[in-house]
Design an enzyme around this catalytic site. Structure first.
Site, PDB file in Angstrom:
ATOM      1  N   ILE A  11     -13.316   1.460  -1.073  1.00  0.00           N
ATOM      2  CA  ILE A  11     -14.711   1.948  -0.976  1.00  0.00           C
ATOM      3  C   ILE A  11     -14.785   3.033   0.111  1.00  0.00           C
ATOM      4  CG2 ILE A  11     -17.119   1.320  -0.558  1.00  0.00           C
ATOM      5  CD1 ILE A  11     -16.417  -1.585  -1.131  1.00  0.00           C
ATOM      6  N   GLU A  58      -9.969   5.889   6.360  1.00  0.00           N
ATOM      7  CA  GLU A  58     -10.869   5.405   5.305  1.00  0.00           C
ATOM      8  C   GLU A  58     -10.415   4.057   4.738  1.00  0.00           C
ATOM      9  OE1 GLU A  58     -13.913   7.108   3.865  1.00  0.00           O
ATOM     10  OE2 GLU A  58     -13.880   4.932   3.643  1.00  0.00           O
ATOM     11  N   VAL A 118     -11.200  -0.004   6.108  1.00  0.00           N
ATOM     12  CA  VAL A 118     -12.356  -0.882   5.870  1.00  0.00           C
ATOM     13  C   VAL A 118     -12.695  -0.905   4.384  1.00  0.00           C
ATOM     14  CG1 VAL A 118     -14.778  -1.352   6.392  1.00  0.00           C
ATOM     15  CG2 VAL A 118     -13.307  -0.348   8.153  1.00  0.00           C
ATOM     16  N   VAL A 151       0.837  -1.216   0.000  1.00  0.00           N
ATOM     17  CA  VAL A 151       0.000   0.000   0.000  1.00  0.00           C
ATOM     18  C   VAL A 151       0.869   1.262   0.000  1.00  0.00           C
ATOM     19  CG1 VAL A 151      -1.875   1.222   1.155  1.00  0.00           C
ATOM     20  CG2 VAL A 151      -1.806  -1.272   1.258  1.00  0.00           C
ATOM     21  N   GLU A 196      -3.146 -10.208   4.110  1.00  0.00           N
ATOM     22  CA  GLU A 196      -2.354  -9.639   5.209  1.00  0.00           C
ATOM     23  C   GLU A 196      -1.010 -10.361   5.273  1.00  0.00           C
ATOM     24  OE1 GLU A 196      -3.597  -6.948   7.142  1.00  0.00           O
ATOM     25  OE2 GLU A 196      -4.892  -7.099   5.428  1.00  0.00           O
ATOM     26  N   LYS A 241     -12.759  -4.973  10.832  1.00  0.00           N
ATOM     27  CA  LYS A 241     -13.468  -3.958  10.047  1.00  0.00           C
ATOM     28  C   LYS A 241     -14.893  -3.767  10.557  1.00  0.00           C
ATOM     29  CE  LYS A 241     -10.636  -5.069   6.015  1.00  0.00           C
ATOM     30  NZ  LYS A 241     -10.469  -6.037   4.931  1.00  0.00           N
ATOM     31  N   ASP A 299      -9.745 -10.428  10.140  1.00  0.00           N
ATOM     32  CA  ASP A 299      -9.632  -9.156   9.425  1.00  0.00           C
ATOM     33  C   ASP A 299     -11.024  -8.537   9.212  1.00  0.00           C
ATOM     34  OD1 ASP A 299      -7.990  -7.243   7.632  1.00  0.00           O
ATOM     35  OD2 ASP A 299      -9.598  -7.933   6.317  1.00  0.00           O
ATOM     36  N   LYS A 314      -6.514  -1.690  10.223  1.00  0.00           N
ATOM     37  CA  LYS A 314      -7.753  -2.063  10.930  1.00  0.00           C
ATOM     38  C   LYS A 314      -7.486  -2.875  12.190  1.00  0.00           C
ATOM     39  CE  LYS A 314      -6.626  -4.635   7.417  1.00  0.00           C
ATOM     40  NZ  LYS A 314      -6.684  -4.858   6.009  1.00  0.00           N
TER      41      LYS A 314
END
Ligand code: NAP
Ligand code: HSE
Length: 419
Positions: free
Chosen positions: A128, A121, A124, A11, A182, A197, A193, A99
């Site tokens: 989206i 943001e 989760v 990420v 993960e 969330k 996970d 999360k």
């Protein structure tokens, strides 16, 4: 605005790339240039295809006066919590996709953050914008229920198992190679996970407290080809669902594989896609759909939070604080739903009658039953049952009794059925 990226993996790399690629557009939208100036990593010798100065010294990064905001993309729970707490004590904005950290420390972080912007943001449903939807777009509603497919990796695995006959291990490896899983994929496939969330969404919706261990969490490891056969026979699809409902100040939270009808809109959410159905008293039902994992999809949400911070948007971390609601978690034994049971038994006289009797004595009403003809020379056969709406405590009791019967080969396997 100078940004430090703590964690330059799947990420983090995408965040750096998007900030550079869309630099002009982001500047036009936020009013300032957002520059990733330093990345924090564990292993400086690792080859990376991303253009940012790197350091493995967190203390020197945290001491820098020229950093305006921090993005935490390391993963883990306690170490990032400690680092993020230090940043918030300096009253510097934080954005995170973590999360797991939020599932355990969300209220402590909210208390520390106070008026310091804190964006999460990306924590989760990947890309989206469900946090913004719940905190802002749906803020007129009393939220009553949230049902979601919140884990991209397990949805990718289940879709591949059901549609392409790919086995579990192969599908998981593919999901890992695509950057969905993960670092410890058991969080994905064992349901935690999605539970992390679900706790985050439910905290925004109804200020629920509790840790992942306090709620019902089941994963997808034990789904067999027989369950997939049954699903196909009876027009079901198997999805890992995350469900949150509030009734009489009791919040029901659960994550588990579920049979849903093929014509249910969630049944069509395939591969890495996630979807969240939100039910509120004014809007009634709305649904949010998009990629739930992957570097770029997740970075899209991280960068959106950075743009919000650059624009000076401030809202309390979890939104409106409704702690006065004083909601409690519903006990797992009080959950009510329909169930599917797969029972491997000796194929002999009286077995079916005995099982039906155990169910009846424990208030379980059978809705349907299937027995596949036994293979030649096989001693065992598989019985499949579905039930009418029943109490979790009762079905657990039935499983416990059946497991100890001589003619039952293994512990009966149960999947909940959601309509
Ligand atoms: P990742 O590829 O494993 O990257 C983690 C990065 O953090 C790596 O650069 C790693 O350094 C660094 N790091 C980890 N522990 C460290 C430590 N103790 N000290 C210094 N650096 C450390 O993970 P990811 O997939 O990008 O996920 C990052 C976060 O986003 C996690 O919280 C995850 O749950 C969340 N998330 C991921 C996705 C997704 O689709 N991947 C989606 C939503 C949210 P090295 O590179 O040197 O190892
Ligand atoms: N491992 C997570 C998933 C990443 O597969 O959904 C997105 O949070």
């Amino acid at each position: 605005m100078n940004v430090a990226i703590l964690g330059v993996g799947t990420v983090g790399s995408s965040v750096v790339k998007i900030l550079k690629k869309n630099k002009e557009l982001i500047k036009a939208r936020s009013g300032v240039e957002i520059n990733p100036v330093i990345g924090f990593v564990r292993d400086l010798s690792k080859k990376r295809d991303v253009d940012i100065e790197l350091s493995d010294d967190i203390n020197s990064i945290l001491k820098r006066d020229d950093i305006d905001a921090y993005v935490e993309l390391m993963g883990g729970v306690d170490r990032p919590y400690k680092i993020v707490s230090e940043i918030l004590k300096q009253e510097k904005p934080v954005v995170t996709a973590n999360k797991a950290m939020l599932a355990y420390h969300r209220y402590a972080l909210q208390n520390l953050a106070k008026n310091t912007p804190f964006g999460f943001e990306a924590s989760v449903a990947g890309g989206i914008p469900i946090i913004k939807a719940l905190k802002e777009g749906l803020s007129a509603n009393k939220i009553e229920k949230i049902v979601g497919i919140l884990n991209g990796t397990s949805n990718y695995i289940l879709t591949n198992m059901m549609q392409n006959g790919v086995n579990f291990d192969e599908a998981l490896t593919k999901a890992q190679n695509l950057g969905y899983a993960e670092s410890d994929p058991s969080f994905d496939v064992d349901g935690f996970d999605a539970a992390h969330k679900l706790l985050i969404l439910s905290s925004i919706a109804y200020s629920v407290h509790g840790d992942p261990e306090d709620i019902l969490v089941k994963g997808i490891r034990k789904i067999s080809s027989e369950d997939i056969f049954f699903a196909n026979e009876f027009e079901y699809v198997i999805k890992l669902l995350a469900i949150s409902k509030i009734e009489d100040k009791k919040v029901e939270l659960r994550v588990h594989p579920a049979f849903i009808n093929k014509d249910n809109i969630l049944a069509k959410v395939d591969g890495v896609m996630n979807a969240v159905s939100v039910y509120g008293d004014a809007l009634k039902h709305s649904m949010y759909y998009g990629p739930g994992a992957g570097g770029d999809a997740t970075a899209s949400a991280v960068v959106a939070d950075l743009i919000d911070i650059a624009k000076g948007n401030k809202s309390p971390m979890l939104g409106y604080n409704t702690t006065l609601q004083n909601v409690k978690l519903l006990s797992q034994n009080d959950i009510k739903t329909k169930y599917y049971l797969r029972v491997r038994v000796e194929d002999k006289k009286g077995v079916l009658a005995t099982i039906a009797n155990v169910m009846s004595e424990n208030r379980i009403s059978i809705d349907s039953f299937l027995q596949k003809p036994r293979l030649k020379d096989e001693k065992y056969t598989t019985l499949f049952f579905t039930t009418h709406t029943s109490l979790e405590a009762d079905i657990k009791k039935v499983i416990e009794i059946l497991e100890n019967m001589k003619f039952v080969l293994n512990r009966p396997f149960m999947i909940r059925i959601e309509s």
